[in-house]
Scaffold this motif. Sequence first.
Motif, PDB file in Angstrom:
ATOM      1  N   GLN A   2      39.066  24.065-103.311  1.00 34.92           N
ATOM      2  CA  GLN A   2      39.776  25.125-102.589  1.00 34.92           C
ATOM      3  C   GLN A   2      38.908  25.714-101.479  1.00 34.92           C
ATOM      4  O   GLN A   2      39.402  25.994-100.374  1.00 34.92           O
ATOM      5  CB  GLN A   2      40.210  26.219-103.566  1.00 34.92           C
ATOM      6  CG  GLN A   2      41.316  25.784-104.518  1.00 34.92           C
ATOM      7  CD  GLN A   2      41.803  26.933-105.379  1.00 34.92           C
ATOM      8  OE1 GLN A   2      42.263  27.965-104.877  1.00 34.92           O
ATOM      9  NE2 GLN A   2      41.696  26.775-106.683  1.00 34.92           N
ATOM     10  N   GLN A   3      37.621  25.879-101.762  1.00 37.36           N
ATOM     11  CA  GLN A   3      36.736  26.411-100.722  1.00 37.36           C
ATOM     12  C   GLN A   3      36.599  25.414 -99.577  1.00 37.36           C
ATOM     13  O   GLN A   3      36.488  25.798 -98.406  1.00 37.36           O
ATOM     14  CB  GLN A   3      35.370  26.764-101.308  1.00 37.36           C
ATOM     15  CG  GLN A   3      34.438  27.501-100.351  1.00 37.36           C
ATOM     16  CD  GLN A   3      34.977  28.848 -99.893  1.00 37.36           C
ATOM     17  OE1 GLN A   3      35.995  28.907 -99.193  1.00 37.36           O
ATOM     18  NE2 GLN A   3      34.299  29.920-100.260  1.00 37.36           N
TER      19      GLN A   3
ATOM     20  N   GLU B  98      48.888  16.700 -99.844  1.00 35.95           N
ATOM     21  CA  GLU B  98      50.176  17.152-100.374  1.00 35.95           C
ATOM     22  C   GLU B  98      50.048  17.914-101.687  1.00 35.95           C
ATOM     23  O   GLU B  98      51.050  18.288-102.292  1.00 35.95           O
ATOM     24  CB  GLU B  98      51.113  15.949-100.544  1.00 35.95           C
ATOM     25  CG  GLU B  98      51.432  15.231 -99.237  1.00 35.95           C
ATOM     26  CD  GLU B  98      51.920  16.170 -98.141  1.00 35.95           C
ATOM     27  OE1 GLU B  98      52.799  17.011 -98.430  1.00 35.95           O
ATOM     28  OE2 GLU B  98      51.410  16.094 -97.004  1.00 35.95           O
ATOM     29  N   GLN B  99      48.821  18.142-102.126  1.00 35.81           N
ATOM     30  CA  GLN B  99      48.635  18.919-103.342  1.00 35.81           C
ATOM     31  C   GLN B  99      48.656  20.416-103.029  1.00 35.81           C
ATOM     32  O   GLN B  99      48.514  20.828-101.874  1.00 35.81           O
ATOM     33  CB  GLN B  99      47.310  18.539-104.014  1.00 35.81           C
ATOM     34  CG  GLN B  99      47.335  17.141-104.598  1.00 35.81           C
ATOM     35  CD  GLN B  99      46.102  16.839-105.440  1.00 35.81           C
ATOM     36  OE1 GLN B  99      45.595  15.724-105.435  1.00 35.81           O
ATOM     37  NE2 GLN B  99      45.615  17.835-106.164  1.00 35.81           N
ATOM     38  N   TYR B 100      48.826  21.205-104.082  1.00 38.51           N
ATOM     39  CA  TYR B 100      48.848  22.656-103.937  1.00 38.51           C
ATOM     40  C   TYR B 100      47.535  23.239-104.459  1.00 38.51           C
ATOM     41  O   TYR B 100      46.881  22.628-105.323  1.00 38.51           O
ATOM     42  CB  TYR B 100      50.045  23.251-104.682  1.00 38.51           C
ATOM     43  CG  TYR B 100      51.363  22.970-104.001  1.00 38.51           C
ATOM     44  CD1 TYR B 100      51.906  23.881-103.092  1.00 38.51           C
ATOM     45  CD2 TYR B 100      52.040  21.777-104.224  1.00 38.51           C
ATOM     46  CE1 TYR B 100      53.101  23.617-102.440  1.00 38.51           C
ATOM     47  CE2 TYR B 100      53.242  21.500-103.578  1.00 38.51           C
ATOM     48  CZ  TYR B 100      53.756  22.418-102.686  1.00 38.51           C
ATOM     49  OH  TYR B 100      54.934  22.151-102.029  1.00 38.51           O
ATOM     50  N   PRO B 101      47.125  24.394-103.958  1.00 34.83           N
ATOM     51  CA  PRO B 101      45.831  24.955-104.343  1.00 34.83           C
ATOM     52  C   PRO B 101      45.601  25.048-105.852  1.00 34.83           C
ATOM     53  O   PRO B 101      44.485  24.842-106.322  1.00 34.83           O
ATOM     54  CB  PRO B 101      45.854  26.345-103.694  1.00 34.83           C
ATOM     55  CG  PRO B 101      46.691  26.151-102.477  1.00 34.83           C
ATOM     56  CD  PRO B 101      47.770  25.188-102.896  1.00 34.83           C
TER      57      PRO B 101
ATOM     58  N   ASN C  69      41.392  32.581-100.258  1.00 35.98           N
ATOM     59  CA  ASN C  69      42.501  33.114 -99.461  1.00 35.98           C
ATOM     60  C   ASN C  69      43.473  32.032 -99.005  1.00 35.98           C
ATOM     61  O   ASN C  69      43.920  32.026 -97.849  1.00 35.98           O
ATOM     62  CB  ASN C  69      41.962  33.881 -98.242  1.00 35.98           C
ATOM     63  CG  ASN C  69      41.139  35.094 -98.633  1.00 35.98           C
ATOM     64  OD1 ASN C  69      41.336  35.662 -99.700  1.00 35.98           O
ATOM     65  ND2 ASN C  69      40.210  35.484 -97.781  1.00 35.98           N
ATOM     66  N   LEU C  70      43.807  31.101 -99.912  1.00 34.25           N
ATOM     67  CA  LEU C  70      44.797  30.068 -99.607  1.00 34.25           C
ATOM     68  C   LEU C  70      46.184  30.536-100.028  1.00 34.25           C
ATOM     69  O   LEU C  70      46.330  31.334-100.953  1.00 34.25           O
ATOM     70  CB  LEU C  70      44.452  28.767-100.339  1.00 34.25           C
ATOM     71  CG  LEU C  70      43.081  28.152-100.041  1.00 34.25           C
ATOM     72  CD1 LEU C  70      42.898  26.876-100.852  1.00 34.25           C
ATOM     73  CD2 LEU C  70      42.909  27.869 -98.555  1.00 34.25           C
ATOM     74  N   PHE C  71      47.197  30.042 -99.335  1.00 30.48           N
ATOM     75  CA  PHE C  71      48.581  30.344 -99.697  1.00 30.48           C
ATOM     76  C   PHE C  71      48.995  29.412-100.833  1.00 30.48           C
ATOM     77  O   PHE C  71      49.032  28.194-100.674  1.00 30.48           O
ATOM     78  CB  PHE C  71      49.500  30.164 -98.492  1.00 30.48           C
ATOM     79  CG  PHE C  71      49.250  31.151 -97.389  1.00 30.48           C
ATOM     80  CD1 PHE C  71      49.708  32.458 -97.493  1.00 30.48           C
ATOM     81  CD2 PHE C  71      48.543  30.778 -96.252  1.00 30.48           C
ATOM     82  CE1 PHE C  71      49.475  33.378 -96.481  1.00 30.48           C
ATOM     83  CE2 PHE C  71      48.306  31.689 -95.236  1.00 30.48           C
ATOM     84  CZ  PHE C  71      48.775  32.990 -95.349  1.00 30.48           C
TER      85      PHE C  71
END
Length: 255
Positions: A147-148, A136-139, A92-94
Motif C-alpha cells: 500500500q505504501q 486491478e486489486q484493491y488496497p 491515504n488510499l481510497f
Amino acid sequence: MSLIEIKDLAVTIGNKQILKNINLSIEKGSVTAFVGPSGSGKTTLLRTINLLQKPTSGSLSIAGTKVVGGHISRKAIRQVRSHSTMVFQQFNLFKNYTVLQNVVQPLILSGKFSKQEAEDLANEALKKVGLIGFSEQYPATLSGGQQQRVAIARAVAFRPDIILFDEPTSALDPEMVEGVLQVIAVLARENIAMILVTHEMEFAKKIADKVVFIENGEILTQGSADLLLSNNSSHERVKAFVSSLYRGSLESSGL
C-alpha cells in the motif's frame, strides 16, 4: 540557484513556536534527510515546504516561487504545490478504488492530464515500484508495504520536482520496511529532489546527499550524510542520537 531556499523561517502554532530561524538550501535532484528526536519539528518543516503548514515569518522559495510568512496567497500555494508531492506515514488510499484508479484519479483531477495520459503515467509509476501486476486489486488485499508503494507511485506519477516523505516506513511491520526503502533508493537515482523525515539512519547514510539534524525547532547542524551519521561524527549531539537509535534497534531485536 537552489531548487528550495528557506530563510529565517519560523512557525508558531497557537502559542507555541514549533520552528525558529530555519535557513536551508536544497539543490535539484538531491536527497536530503531530516533527522532528530521525536517532536523536534522535522515533520512541521516538511509540511511547511509544501505549505500544508504556513510559515509565520521568514521566506520560502520553491523553483523560483517565493512566499513570505503571513502574506501567502492561494495562487502562491498552488504554484508551490505544483512542484512537489508528498508521501505520508499513513497510505491515504481510497479503499473503493483499485490500485490503478488510486494513481490515475489524482492525475485527472489535477486537470493537467487527459485520461489516457494519466493511465500511461500511472502504469509507468506502478512499474517503477514493482506493482504493475496489482493494478486491478484493491488496497484491502495488499500488505502495508505494498500500500505504501502505491502511495509512492501516486506521488511519482505527477513527475514532480520534489517528493516529500514523512517517515514512510513508520506504520509498517519490520519485514515490510526493506521493500519500501528499496523503492525509494531506486527513485533517488532519477534526478528528483527528495526530502525524507526518517529514523532509518543506515538508509539515510546510504542514499542521502545531506543530513539536516533538527532539535527543539532549530537546525542544530547539517552536512554530508557520510560524515554526520558515521561512528566518527565530529558532532557529539548527533553521535549520541545515532548511537541511541542503534542501541534501541539491538534491544528490540533481542541482541
